[in-house]
Design a protein around this motif. Structure first.
Motif, mmCIF file in Angstrom:
data_model
loop_
_atom_site.group_PDB
_atom_site.id
_atom_site.type_symbol
_atom_site.label_atom_id
_atom_site.label_comp_id
_atom_site.label_asym_id
_atom_site.label_seq_id
_atom_site.Cartn_x
_atom_site.Cartn_y
_atom_site.Cartn_z
ATOM 1 N N LEU A 58 40.044 9.943 68.810
ATOM 2 C CA LEU A 58 39.397 9.971 67.500
ATOM 3 C C LEU A 58 40.069 11.075 66.696
ATOM 4 C CD1 LEU A 58 37.107 8.867 65.704
ATOM 5 C CD2 LEU A 58 35.602 10.606 66.707
ATOM 6 N N ASP A 59 40.775 10.697 65.639
ATOM 7 C CA ASP A 59 41.589 11.619 64.841
ATOM 8 C C ASP A 59 40.982 11.720 63.442
ATOM 9 O OD1 ASP A 59 43.544 13.277 63.969
ATOM 10 O OD2 ASP A 59 45.198 11.875 64.190
ATOM 11 N N ILE A 60 40.486 12.907 63.086
ATOM 12 C CA ILE A 60 39.722 13.107 61.859
ATOM 13 C C ILE A 60 40.435 14.103 60.953
ATOM 14 C CG2 ILE A 60 37.504 13.898 60.919
ATOM 15 C CD1 ILE A 60 36.312 13.137 63.703
ATOM 16 N N SER A 61 40.474 13.789 59.665
ATOM 17 C CA SER A 61 41.025 14.702 58.667
ATOM 18 C C SER A 61 39.935 15.047 57.663
ATOM 19 C CB SER A 61 42.213 14.072 57.929
ATOM 20 O OG SER A 61 43.247 13.755 58.822
ATOM 21 N N TYR A 62 39.883 16.343 57.282
ATOM 22 C CA TYR A 62 38.954 16.773 56.241
ATOM 23 C C TYR A 62 39.652 16.731 54.881
ATOM 24 C CZ TYR A 62 35.383 18.385 59.548
ATOM 25 O OH TYR A 62 34.402 18.442 60.502
ATOM 26 N N ARG A 63 38.876 16.592 53.835
ATOM 27 C CA ARG A 63 39.465 16.442 52.504
ATOM 28 C C ARG A 63 39.906 17.791 51.931
ATOM 29 N NH1 ARG A 63 33.994 15.606 51.418
ATOM 30 N NH2 ARG A 63 33.029 17.194 50.101
ATOM 31 N N ARG A 64 40.872 17.729 51.024
ATOM 32 C CA ARG A 64 41.319 18.879 50.247
ATOM 33 C C ARG A 64 40.642 18.783 48.881
ATOM 34 N NH1 ARG A 64 43.365 18.600 55.230
ATOM 35 N NH2 ARG A 64 45.196 19.933 55.573
ATOM 36 N N PRO A 65 39.789 19.729 48.528
ATOM 37 C CA PRO A 65 39.072 19.640 47.244
ATOM 38 C C PRO A 65 40.024 19.632 46.055
ATOM 39 C CG PRO A 65 38.057 21.280 48.679
ATOM 40 C CD PRO A 65 39.352 20.893 49.321
ATOM 41 N N THR A 66 39.670 18.874 45.033
ATOM 42 C CA THR A 66 40.428 18.828 43.780
ATOM 43 C C THR A 66 39.597 19.320 42.598
ATOM 44 O OG1 THR A 66 39.764 16.527 43.436
ATOM 45 C CG2 THR A 66 41.845 16.918 44.593
#
Length: 825
Positions: free
Chosen positions: A227-235
């Motif tokens: 399970l490979d999860i990425s968190y978002r980069r705020p804009t």
């Protein structure tokens, strides 16, 4: 009703995609704003030497557009609220390309563009991509990433737990990564209701990818899944909040003026009292599950990015059972177990996690990462619980004063459970990874050092008294025929585990893999080959020998030059799993330092078919798989607690078929249907094959989203699961060859209803009280809609007179209602 009929009819439907003219190709995709909400009304167009094309995105942000094939075309995106942007793309005749993008309101370039030709990376390597929006909307007692993984290759018959077993593997055979960093879970948790929160904060997630097997060498040394999860980069600055009867969360995004710094922080609180109080055991239950998680990003230049990921979590579990009555047996012969409790349980799990990741892009074709992380967990498990029970027949005479109560007691006794368990573990990792692209070749490599320091004290025992005498442990070579013949042996606990372990493990691991794209006639062929290696040694108050494993793996993906968008995958290799601390510790708590790695040969043959139906996108994925396992470390499973035998004395196998389809059964919403069959057995010391604890034969699951046609703001979400019963209807101390009973089938439907006041399509005038919100919805969740009685284990009660043991089901949650509020500004 028509929609439901379409849903089930599609399970047996075989479709073909539309063919395009030989001089045309198709682009499609989804357009989002900076907060990842769909943008409606975007004009998508091209003008190539007088040949023009035009399309407009719908309310879900989706679009499609035919373009000339065989040459570079500039696609333009225009919307009154966003800066115009353009993207070049070239596609062969009759092929499809996907362009997903984030539109900027204050920048001159298109952000977050993802362009895929006729085949995406996830499809090539066999990863399933899960939309964060689907994850956030799915109803469930433990809603989140793990909840939807159970609809794919994962299985679980416990809605109180976030743990899952994949294709016959154990809970300890699954890899979880967040931002390339391996995630760990507490060691001592024995019950799903003690887990509280999983590590992954759903509100911070941007991308989720899952593989149920046959994954590449770059992923770690586990045998079942990734399970490979990425968190978002705020804009932009933003705040999200969620509140329900089960707890709540708050998440904040921020970004600096020069856009070099950005960060996201989330705080969560969970209280399972509503769910636990629906069970048959009356109790005073005071849980508090809290965590704070943050990710901070620094981009000093276009080539360098630095990330920090941190998490602090504290789970306090205070449990004081009072009374329980469980009716079971048959209609003709109803039986009940009545228990009066005294005492309580007090557990606490506190974890700290911190990681730094530095990513440097030397050039377009060369990038490397340096990652360091530390995980520290302090756990205690204290309980003294006295249970005095009465087992007997139930009075079924409606006119009787004792209707529903136990009469004619068959067994009367008491049971005392005691524990003083403490664990303190520190795990540190240092890793370097890199990749190079040379023509059509991609080379990836990595090396990693791990140090594990575990300090563990186990002290737990159980005493059973029945009809005035103490029951001894079930040891075969000691004759005990009480009460008919006196027994003169010493009084001993029925179960007794005492151990103190100071264990250090040093691990060195690495991988290298090669990926290549080529042509076979008109078809595209994707090749991946690689290998992993690990050396480890166990030290501390027991010393082990150094051991080494090597795990070669390969994948082949073929995309024929057909009109239909279909590809075929064949993957597999050796998946060796060196023992973690839990696997080194046997059922008596002793560490066995020379436990070998479990070995698995895994083969997966898959088919991936993307098509359009009712002018909407769908995908059908089928996988046939087989595992052969050696040096198997067998275990018993009780709720979520696993006890290993730590002796590598078994072989095993598993095989099955998984099919899943997802798409827009209802316009603008994504739904999933999955069907699976699996069989897994183990052979312990050549005694013959028996079912493994995770041998769950048949699985059927549906995640369905809809809205009321005349009230489109009223959304409906259904999460339906049917699993055949697991083994494990036997006592944990018993010989598994003598107990091969199964639990009942698991059937559960969770439903969610939400009224959306504000979303990305809303347009309230300035000054309106709703204009300050980006999203606002209020919903009702119904867990276990049809109130099915599902059991996770049995409580075994002995009738001393007949020498029978009765398996009394431990039922999970009944029907529960909860309100849920979602707010975003």
């Amino acid at each position: 009703m028509k929609t439901i009929n379409k849903l089930f009819a599609l399970l047996f439907l075989v479709c073909s995609a539309n063919a395009f003219a030989q001089n045309k190709a198709l682009i499609y995709g989804v357009l989002l704003d900076e907060s990842r909400q769909p943008v409606e009304g975007v004009s998508i167009s091209f003008d190539d030497n007088g040949e023009k094309g035009h399309a407009v995105s719908d309310k879900t942000g989706a679009y499609k557009l035919e373009i000339p094939a065989g040459r570079e075309i500039i696609i333009s995106y225009n919307h009154v609220s966003f800066i115009p942007a353009s993207v070049p793309i070239t596609l062969p005749p009759g092929k499809k390309g996907e362009i997903n993008a984030i539109l900027e309101s204050s920048s001159k370039q298109l952000q977050g563009v993802t362009i895929t030709g006729e085949t995406s990376r996830q499809r090539i390597i066999g990863l399933t991509r899960i939309s964060p929006e689907v994850i956030r909307n799915i109803p469930g007692a433990n809603a989140g990433v793990e909840n939807i993984v159970k609809l794919l290759g994962g299985n679980s018959n416990n809605e109180m737990s976030t743990q899952y077993a994949v294709r016959g593997g154990s809970y300890d055979e699954n890899l979880v990564y967040v931002e390339d960093i391996e995630i760990y879970r507490p060691f001592l948790i024995r019950s799903g209701q003690q887990e509280g929160l999983s590590f992954t904060n759903t509100s911070m997630v941007e991308n989720v990818e899952f593989s149920a097997g046959g994954f590449q060498a770059k992923y770690g040394d586990k045998m079942s899944s990734v399970l490979d999860i990425s968190y978002r980069r705020p804009t932009r600055f933003g705040v999200q909040a969620e509140a329900s009867f089960l707890g709540g969360s708050v998440t904040a995004d921020a970004i600096s003026k020069n856009q070099k710094w950005s960060g996201i922080v989330g705080a969560r609180y969970r209280d399972n009292s509503l769910l636990v109080n629906s069970q048959q055991t009356e109790s005073n239950y005071k849980p508090t599950f809290t965590d704070v998680q943050a990710m901070v990003n620094f981009t000093p230049s276009s080539k360098w990015e630095l990330n920090f990921l941190g998490n602090i979590s504290q789970n306090k579990y205070n449990y004081e059972p009072l009374y329980r009555q469980t009716n079971f047996g048959t209609v003709d012969e109803p039986v009940a177990l009545v228990i009066y409790y005294d005492g309580k349980e007090k557990d606490q799990y506190t974890t700290y996690f911190g990681a730094l990741k530095s990513t440097y892009t030397v050039s377009e074709n060369f990038q490397f990462k340096v990652i360091g992380s530390i995980y520290h967990t302090m756990e205690q498990e204290y309980f003294d619980i006295l249970a005095q029970y009465n087992l007997g027949e139930v009075d079924t005479n409606i006119g009787s004063d004792t209707f529903g109560q136990v009469k004619n007691a068959r067994g009367v006794g008491s049971q005392l459970n005691h524990a003083r368990n403490n664990l303190d573990a520190l795990i540190a990792n240092a890793e370097i990874k890199g990749y190079h692209v040379i023509n059509n070749n991609r080379l990836e490599w990595g090396v990693k050092y791990t140090h594990e320091d575990i300090r563990d004290r186990l002290l737990e025992w159980e005493v059973i008294d029945s009809a005035g005498f103490s029951i001894r442990p079930p040891v075969a070579d000691i004759k005990n025929d009480q009460p008919y013949e006196p027994f003169t042996g010493p009084l001993v606990p029925y179960q007794d585990v005492r151990a103190t372990n100071f264990t250090q493990i040093n691990r060195f691991s690495g991988f290298a893999q090669w990926s290549h794209r080529t042509k076979v006639g008109q078809a595209d062929l994707f090749i991946n080959a690689g290998a992993r290696a690990q050396y480890w040694k166990v030290g501390g108050n027991v010393e082990g020998k150094g051991q080494t494993t090597i795990s070669p793996r390969a994948q082949l993906t073929l995309k024929p030059a057909w009109d239909m968008d279909m590809l075929f995958r064949l993957s597999g290799g050796f998946y060796n799993q060196p023992p973690f601390y839990r696997e080194l510790r046997d059922s008596l708590g002793q560490v066995r330092p020379d436990v070998k790695a479990q070995k698995s040969i895994h083969i997966v043959a898959g088919n991936d078919y993307s098509f359009r139906l009712w002018e909407r996108p769908f995908k059908l994925v089928s996988e046939l798989w087989y595992k052969k396992m050696d040096d198997v470390n067998t275990y018993t499973l009780e709720n979520v607690r696993m006890r290993y035998r730590a002796n590598n004395d078994a072989v095993a196998y598993a095989y099955g078929l998984d099919m899943r389809m997802n798409g827009e059964f209802v316009p603008g919403t994504e739904s999933w249907v999955s069907v699976g069959y699996m069989k897994t057995e183990e052979n312990l010391n050549d005694r013959g094959y028996i079912a493994r604890p995770t041998d769950q034969r048949l699985k059927f699951a549906i995640l369905f989203q809809d809205y009321v046609p005349n009230i489109p703001s009223l959304k409906v979400y259904l999460n339906m699961v049917y699993n055949t019963g697991l083994p494990g209807g036997s006592p944990s101390y018993a010989d598994p060859y003598l107990y091969q009973s199964r639990l009942n089938d698991y059937r559960r439907v969770d439903a969610g209803f939400a009224y959306v006041f504000v979303d990305s399509k809303s347009d309230y005038p300035k000054g309106h009280w709703l204009s300050v919100f980006r999203d606002l919805s209020l919903g009702l969740e119904i867990f276990n809609l049809f109130n099915n009685q599902n059991a996770i284990t049995n409580t075994w009660v002995r009738d001393v007179y007949t020498k029978n043991q009765y398996g009394v089901p431990n039922y999970l949650t009944s029907r529960v209602f909860s309100l849920k509020l979602n707010v975003s500004i």
